[in-house]
Design a protein around this motif. Structure first.
Motif, PDB file in Angstrom:
ATOM      1  N   HIS A   1      20.609 -57.083 -71.768  1.00 21.85           N
ATOM      2  CA  HIS A   1      19.998 -56.841 -73.119  1.00 21.85           C
ATOM      3  C   HIS A   1      19.879 -57.645 -73.909  1.00 21.85           C
ATOM      4  CE1 HIS A   1      18.549 -53.049 -71.323  1.00 21.85           C
ATOM      5  NE2 HIS A   1      19.785 -52.618 -70.872  1.00 21.85           N
ATOM      6  N   ILE A   2      21.400 -57.991 -74.401  1.00 18.02           N
ATOM      7  CA  ILE A   2      21.601 -59.075 -75.346  1.00 18.02           C
ATOM      8  C   ILE A   2      21.195 -60.602 -75.051  1.00 18.02           C
ATOM      9  CG2 ILE A   2      23.546 -60.529 -76.151  1.00 18.02           C
ATOM     10  CD1 ILE A   2      25.389 -57.759 -76.139  1.00 18.02           C
ATOM     11  N   ASP A   3      21.238 -60.934 -73.719  1.00 16.50           N
ATOM     12  CA  ASP A   3      20.644 -62.220 -73.218  1.00 16.50           C
ATOM     13  C   ASP A   3      18.869 -62.146 -73.560  1.00 16.50           C
ATOM     14  OD1 ASP A   3      22.922 -63.248 -72.754  1.00 16.50           O
ATOM     15  OD2 ASP A   3      22.955 -63.264 -70.425  1.00 16.50           O
ATOM     16  N   ARG A   4      18.281 -61.140 -73.370  1.00  9.71           N
ATOM     17  CA  ARG A   4      17.048 -60.999 -73.581  1.00  9.71           C
ATOM     18  C   ARG A   4      16.517 -61.205 -75.137  1.00  9.71           C
ATOM     19  NH1 ARG A   4      13.814 -57.679 -69.279  1.00  9.71           N
ATOM     20  NH2 ARG A   4      15.371 -57.627 -67.623  1.00  9.71           N
ATOM     21  N   TRP A   5      17.652 -60.559 -75.623  1.00  6.04           N
ATOM     22  CA  TRP A   5      17.467 -60.863 -77.134  1.00  6.04           C
ATOM     23  C   TRP A   5      17.497 -61.982 -77.867  1.00  6.04           C
ATOM     24  CZ3 TRP A   5      19.550 -62.800 -81.441  1.00  6.04           C
ATOM     25  CH2 TRP A   5      18.986 -62.346 -82.874  1.00  6.04           C
ATOM     26  N   VAL A   6      18.411 -62.682 -77.142  1.00  7.10           N
ATOM     27  CA  VAL A   6      18.630 -64.318 -77.643  1.00  7.10           C
ATOM     28  C   VAL A   6      17.456 -65.051 -77.214  1.00  7.10           C
ATOM     29  CG1 VAL A   6      20.141 -65.967 -77.233  1.00  7.10           C
ATOM     30  CG2 VAL A   6      21.282 -63.892 -77.543  1.00  7.10           C
TER      31      VAL A   6
END
Length: 248
Positions: A66-71
């Motif tokens: 989820h965090i990598d998608r945000w980045v």
């Protein structure tokens, strides 16, 4: 507590992008990474939280994808809007975690995000830790080959942490090796580190990879890696990370 904080940060957009330049030792070059995007988190009081304080918890609670998608989404939005400017034919480096590499839907997400924002694939360089490639070789192979095939670049990050993986490298579409910062420290005085980096550079040349030295923090280290023949340098000696303007 961290699970709630991270979920809240994702929901309320409390993450921020910082950037750190990557320079070519040879001066102006036609292609290669120009900067790396780095993640920060802002708490309720406005205080900045560094990734080493929250990424361990994010991994434990399976939130890294989820965090990598945000980045990725925030980086592509910044490039598309002009908030993040790259020199012609240079790329922007983005770190990916092992959890993300094992996410079957992430590849499709990246392709759709590129298509939606209109950002050229060649403007992205995904950094994947060496240890992750070794433990997720099949996933890594497919992910790298598909995105490399449409123009994305790839770097093997933290190189030197898992020496046993050399034999896997020749089968991957890798463009750059990032030498682990632990080997760069005291490089001009530590004979073991010097020998290790020399061996890594020789291997990279054999495989036709370019080399990035990270965590180059002082002028003595910079001069040493330059003499040893690295292609790119990143670290405090070039510039400290700084905030990217928020994109709305």
């Amino acid at each position: 507590q961290w699970l709630q904080r991270l979920q809240h940060a994702l929901k309320e957009n409390q993450f921020e992008l910082f950037v750190q330049p990557i320079i070519s030792v040879a001066g102006r070059v036609r292609e290669g990474p120009a900067l790396e995007v780095l993640l920060r988190m802002r708490d309720e009081s406005g205080e900045l939280i560094l990734p080493e304080q929250f990424l361990g918890s994010a991994a434990r609670y399976q939130l890294m994808s989820h965090i990598d998608r945000w980045v990725v989404q925030a980086t592509l939005t910044a490039i598309a809007s002009g908030a993040l400017r790259l020199p012609d034919e240079r790329s922007c480096a983005i770190n990916l975690s092992g959890q993300t590499l094992g996410d079957e839907d992430f590849l499709e997400f990246v392709v759709e995000a590129l298509d939606h924002t209109g950002v050229a694939p060649s403007q992205l360089c995904f950094e994947i830790p060496e240890s992750v490639v070794v433990t997720n070789l099949d996933h890594a192979h497919r992910f790298i080959n598909v995105l490399h095939g449409i123009g994305c670049r790839f770097a093997l990050d933290d190189f030197g942490n898992g020496i046993g993986s050399f034999s896997n490298l020749k089968y991957l579409e890798i463009d750059y090796l990032k030498i682990d910062g632990n080997y760069i420290r005291d490089l001009d005085t530590d004979s073991v580190n010097h020998a290790m980096v020399t061996a890594m550079i020789k291997l990279a040349r054999t495989l036709d990879f370019q080399i990035v030295a990270e965590q180059v923090e002082d002028q003595a280290s910079f001069e040493t890696v330059r003499r040893m023949g690295v292609d790119f340098v990143q670290g405090y000696v070039v510039e400290r990370p700084h905030a990217l303007p928020t994109v709305h």
